[in-house]
Design an enzyme around this catalytic site. Structure first.
Site, PDB file in Angstrom:
ATOM      1  N   PRO A  86       0.820  -1.216   0.000  1.00 20.95           N
ATOM      2  CA  PRO A  86       0.000   0.000   0.000  1.00 20.95           C
ATOM      3  C   PRO A  86       0.857   1.271   0.000  1.00 20.95           C
ATOM      4  O   PRO A  86       0.361   2.345  -0.343  1.00 20.95           O
ATOM      5  CB  PRO A  86      -0.835  -0.113   1.278  1.00 20.95           C
ATOM      6  N   GLU A 113       2.062  -7.748   8.679  1.00 22.67           N
ATOM      7  CA  GLU A 113       2.313  -6.304   8.869  1.00 22.67           C
ATOM      8  C   GLU A 113       3.113  -5.676   7.734  1.00 22.67           C
ATOM      9  O   GLU A 113       3.188  -4.474   7.593  1.00 22.67           O
ATOM     10  CB  GLU A 113       3.069  -6.086  10.184  1.00 22.67           C
ATOM     11  N   ARG A 150      -3.899  -8.071 -20.814  1.00 21.80           N
ATOM     12  CA  ARG A 150      -4.775  -7.621 -21.912  1.00 21.80           C
ATOM     13  C   ARG A 150      -4.073  -6.646 -22.858  1.00 21.80           C
ATOM     14  O   ARG A 150      -4.526  -6.436 -23.972  1.00 21.80           O
ATOM     15  CB  ARG A 150      -6.092  -7.038 -21.367  1.00 21.80           C
ATOM     16  N   ASP A 164     -10.210   3.007 -24.363  1.00 22.98           N
ATOM     17  CA  ASP A 164     -10.597   2.766 -22.970  1.00 22.98           C
ATOM     18  C   ASP A 164     -10.378   4.006 -22.124  1.00 22.98           C
ATOM     19  O   ASP A 164      -9.523   4.832 -22.428  1.00 22.98           O
ATOM     20  CB  ASP A 164      -9.672   1.697 -22.336  1.00 22.98           C
TER      21      ASP A 164
HETATM   22  N1  ADE Z   1      -1.056  -4.930  -0.022  1.00 22.85           N
HETATM   23  C1  ADE Z   1      -2.020  -4.553   0.859  1.00 22.85           C
HETATM   24  N2  ADE Z   1      -2.740  -3.531   0.389  1.00 22.85           N
HETATM   25  C2  ADE Z   1      -2.232  -3.221  -0.841  1.00 22.85           C
HETATM   26  C3  ADE Z   1      -2.544  -2.244  -1.825  1.00 22.85           C
HETATM   27  N3  ADE Z   1      -3.527  -1.366  -1.672  1.00 22.85           N
HETATM   28  N4  ADE Z   1      -1.808  -2.244  -2.957  1.00 22.85           N
HETATM   29  C4  ADE Z   1      -0.801  -3.127  -3.132  1.00 22.85           C
HETATM   30  N5  ADE Z   1      -0.451  -4.055  -2.239  1.00 22.85           N
HETATM   31  C5  ADE Z   1      -1.157  -4.105  -1.089  1.00 22.85           C
END
Ligand code: ADE
Length: 222
Positions: A86, A113, A150, A164
């Site tokens: 994330p 974590e 794709r 697209d």
């Molecule tokens: N792992 C956990 N959440 C994630 C996200 N939003 N993007 C990529 N990997 C992740």
């Protein structure tokens, strides 16, 4: 293209690549996908791949050793190693397009974590699929495989993705309709039945602007 997915949960991918366009792309050798359980690379006598965080805090952190050994065993000079996290750069169609030109992708899925920070040193790139936290990198890896596959030449017709949303313009895609002409009182816009291609093009462009203003005003500001 070859894609290796490093995961502790290879069963999560069951079925996902066995349907529709990805399945066909695999059958036609446009892409080959390998699931690798990096637990197999741990030196730990109890098969551990994680440990508690230095400095304290909740949860477990993925250790360096199994992931370094796994990546070093499979990568070549043509490999691009991508960590799904994330905290990575926001994923986009532009990134998908660039990655669709690569020969070998290694997608590293975390869980728990997160990763020991030093694992970033063996990765070429960190990608996030959105501003929310998932339980692991498996679903993000599926998102990358689908959106990249794709775009590999010959997987789908180029005209299918040229217009697209996000492809080459800062506008969302225009609305499409199929038969019947009237469904529950809702009619197909007259212009689409006119056969006047110039008018249709203009209508579609106006609709793209309208929908982008409505749903993604941030794209117009750019
Ligand atoms: N792992 C956990 N959440 C994630 C996200 N939003 N993007 C990529 N990997 C992740």
């Amino acid at each position: 293209m070859k894609i290796d997915i490093l995961t502790l949960f290879p069963n999560m991918f069951q079925g996902v690549f066995e349907e529709s366009i990805i399945k066909r792309a695999i059958e036609e050798d446009k892409v080959s996908i390998q699931l690798i359980d990096f637990r197999k690379y741990t030196d730990d006598p109890h098969n551990k791949v994680d440990d508690t965080p230095y400095g304290g805090g909740a949860g477990m952190v993925l250790s360096c050793q199994p992931i370094f050994d796994c990546i070093e065993a499979i990568r070549t000079e043509n490999s691009k190693v991508i960590m799904l996290t994330p905290g990575g750069v926001p994923y986009s169609e532009n990134i998908a397009y660039d990655l669709s030109k690569e020969k070998h992708l290694i997608l590293l899925c975390g869980h728990y974590e997160g990763f020991d920070e030093r694992i970033k040193s063996i990765c070429d790139m960190q990608i996030s699929i959105g501003d929310y936290v998932l339980t692991g990198g498996e679903i993000p890896a599926m998102v990358l495989v689908d959106s990249i596959t794709r775009l590999i030449p010959g997987v789908i017709k180029e005209e299918s993705y040229r217009e697209d949303s996000f492809s080459n313009q800062a506008l969302l895609d225009y609305p499409t309709y199929t038969k019947p002409r009237v469904f529950r009182g809702m009619e197909v816009p007259e212009v689409l039945l006119s056969g006047d291609h110039k008018k249709i093009e203009e209508y579609r462009h106006q609709e793209q602007i309208r929908l982008t203003k409505e749903n993604r005003p941030d794209l117009l500001e750019k």
